[in-house]
Design a protein around this motif. Structure first.
Motif, PDB file in Angstrom:
ATOM      1  N   LEU A 165       0.925  -1.115  -0.060  1.00  0.00           N
ATOM      2  CA  LEU A 165       0.002  -0.013  -0.025  1.00  0.00           C
ATOM      3  C   LEU A 165       0.840   1.218  -0.010  1.00  0.00           C
ATOM      4  CD1 LEU A 165      -2.813   0.690   0.060  1.00  0.00           C
ATOM      5  CD2 LEU A 165      -2.737   1.040   2.483  1.00  0.00           C
ATOM      6  N   ASP A 179      -5.627   7.539   2.607  1.00  0.00           N
ATOM      7  CA  ASP A 179      -7.041   6.976   3.266  1.00  0.00           C
ATOM      8  C   ASP A 179      -6.945   6.158   4.568  1.00  0.00           C
ATOM      9  OD1 ASP A 179      -9.392   5.872   3.695  1.00  0.00           O
ATOM     10  OD2 ASP A 179      -9.953   5.541   1.633  1.00  0.00           O
ATOM     11  N   ASP A 181      -9.011   4.917   6.621  1.00  0.00           N
ATOM     12  CA  ASP A 181      -9.822   3.754   6.582  1.00  0.00           C
ATOM     13  C   ASP A 181      -9.210   2.521   5.747  1.00  0.00           C
ATOM     14  OD1 ASP A 181     -11.391   5.087   8.342  1.00  0.00           O
ATOM     15  OD2 ASP A 181     -12.833   5.556   6.578  1.00  0.00           O
ATOM     16  N   LEU A 182      -8.700   2.932   4.517  1.00  0.00           N
ATOM     17  CA  LEU A 182      -8.179   1.930   3.736  1.00  0.00           C
ATOM     18  C   LEU A 182      -6.879   1.192   4.327  1.00  0.00           C
ATOM     19  CD1 LEU A 182      -7.847   0.288   1.181  1.00  0.00           C
ATOM     20  CD2 LEU A 182      -6.596   2.220   0.249  1.00  0.00           C
ATOM     21  N   GLU A 185      -8.141  -1.023   7.082  1.00  0.00           N
ATOM     22  CA  GLU A 185      -8.760  -2.310   6.578  1.00  0.00           C
ATOM     23  C   GLU A 185      -7.699  -3.386   6.269  1.00  0.00           C
ATOM     24  OE1 GLU A 185     -10.804  -3.488   2.406  1.00  0.00           O
ATOM     25  OE2 GLU A 185     -11.389  -1.460   3.233  1.00  0.00           O
ATOM     26  N   ARG A 186      -6.699  -2.662   5.556  1.00  0.00           N
ATOM     27  CA  ARG A 186      -5.672  -3.769   5.126  1.00  0.00           C
ATOM     28  C   ARG A 186      -4.741  -4.184   5.923  1.00  0.00           C
ATOM     29  NH1 ARG A 186      -6.534  -5.675   0.136  1.00  0.00           N
ATOM     30  NH2 ARG A 186      -7.833  -4.332  -1.270  1.00  0.00           N
ATOM     31  N   THR A 232       0.804  -7.140   4.825  1.00  0.00           N
ATOM     32  CA  THR A 232       0.530  -5.860   4.288  1.00  0.00           C
ATOM     33  C   THR A 232       1.715  -4.983   4.538  1.00  0.00           C
ATOM     34  OG1 THR A 232      -1.890  -5.812   4.474  1.00  0.00           O
ATOM     35  CG2 THR A 232      -0.651  -3.796   4.463  1.00  0.00           C
ATOM     36  N   GLY A 259      -2.623   4.411  -1.801  1.00  0.00           N
ATOM     37  CA  GLY A 259      -3.352   4.563  -0.394  1.00  0.00           C
ATOM     38  C   GLY A 259      -3.899   5.968  -0.497  1.00  0.00           C
TER      39      GLY A 259
END
Length: 259
Positions: A165, A179, A181-182, A185-186, A232, A259
């Motif tokens: 990312l 982001d 939130d991304l 999440e990852r 990740t 990202g």
């Protein structure tokens, strides 16, 4: 099969042919003799035999060249040596070596144990029901390290993969342009989170996902994936190429996301 490993004469013949290949066309028999550890007269006799066998051709006084047949013979001999070396290192020495495993239960020295990987760590449990086994070299209580040797079989292990990312460099907004939130999440979906670059570490922390490893992202990601983990890697754009090169060189499956 080339008999280089079967007798001393064949081994010497191989070494002399290699020396000719390295030095051609101007070949000093005295230098070869010193390198191989035989007399100059012996080198002369070997070269004469190599010429008679069409493995070497003579171009003039002290000038020799390995023929295509000689090159083929060298390749076959080198392949035999490589296969034997692979057998020694991969089958013989690996089976004799000792490695540390995490004991799932109490284990006594001399017990046969089943070997497997879980959460990226090598584990050993009593018994021989698995595809890979070994013999304990130490006593161990459950949850402690145990020495294992005499390995047999292959552990069932599905390789993991890496999600890379990207985080902009600080001059392009850095962690503030990501982001969150991304990232969260990852990171939550991963077994292991690594980071490369200050911006990447900050982006992780802002998403509530402190990286397990804030450096050597590529190397750590490779090792994690090879042990079956989903990794990740949060990486600044300045570091992405270095990380992906490491993953590609190790033949690890990966994808790169913005990202």
């Amino acid at each position: 099969m080339v008999d280089v490993l079967d007798n001393k004469r064949a081994a010497t013949r191989f070494r002399i042919l290699v020396q000719i290949a390295e030095r051609q066309p101007a070949v000093s028999q005295g230098e070869i003799a010193e390198e191989v550890g035989v007399t100059s007269q012996a080198v002369s006799e070997y070269i004469r035999e190599l010429v008679d066998d069409d493995l070497v051709e003579k171009e003039g006084r002290s000038r020799y060249r390995v023929t295509p047949e000689g090159v083929d013979w060298l390749f076959r001999a080198a392949d035999d040596i490589r296969r034997f070396a692979d057998h020694v290192t991969g089958d013989v020495l690996d089976a004799m070596s000792e490695a540390a495993y995490l004991a799932t239960d109490d284990i006594a020295e001399g017990d046969t144990v089943t070997l497997f990987v879980e959460d990226g760590l090598l584990h050993a449990k009593p018994g021989d029901e698995g595809p890979a086994t070994g013999v304990a070299t130490t006593d161990a209580e459950a949850g402690t390290d145990v020495g294992v040797t005499s390995f047999e079989g292959v552990m069932d292990l599905e390789p993991g993969s890496v999600t890379v990312l990207q985080v902009p460099a600080v001059r392009s907004g850095g962690s503030r342009a990501v982001d969150a939130d991304l990232v969260a999440e990852r990171c939550e979906a991963a077994d292991l989170v690594v980071a490369a670059g200050v911006e990447a570490v900050v982006a992780c922390r802002q998403a509530g996902a402190d990286p397990a490893v804030p450096f050597a992202a590529g190397e750590t990601a490779v090792e994690g994936a090879e042990r079956g983990l989903e990794v990740t890697a949060i990486v600044t754009t300045d570091e992405v190429g270095r990380v992906t090169d490491t993953l590609r060189d190790a033949d690890v499956s990966y994808e790169v996301l913005e990202g």
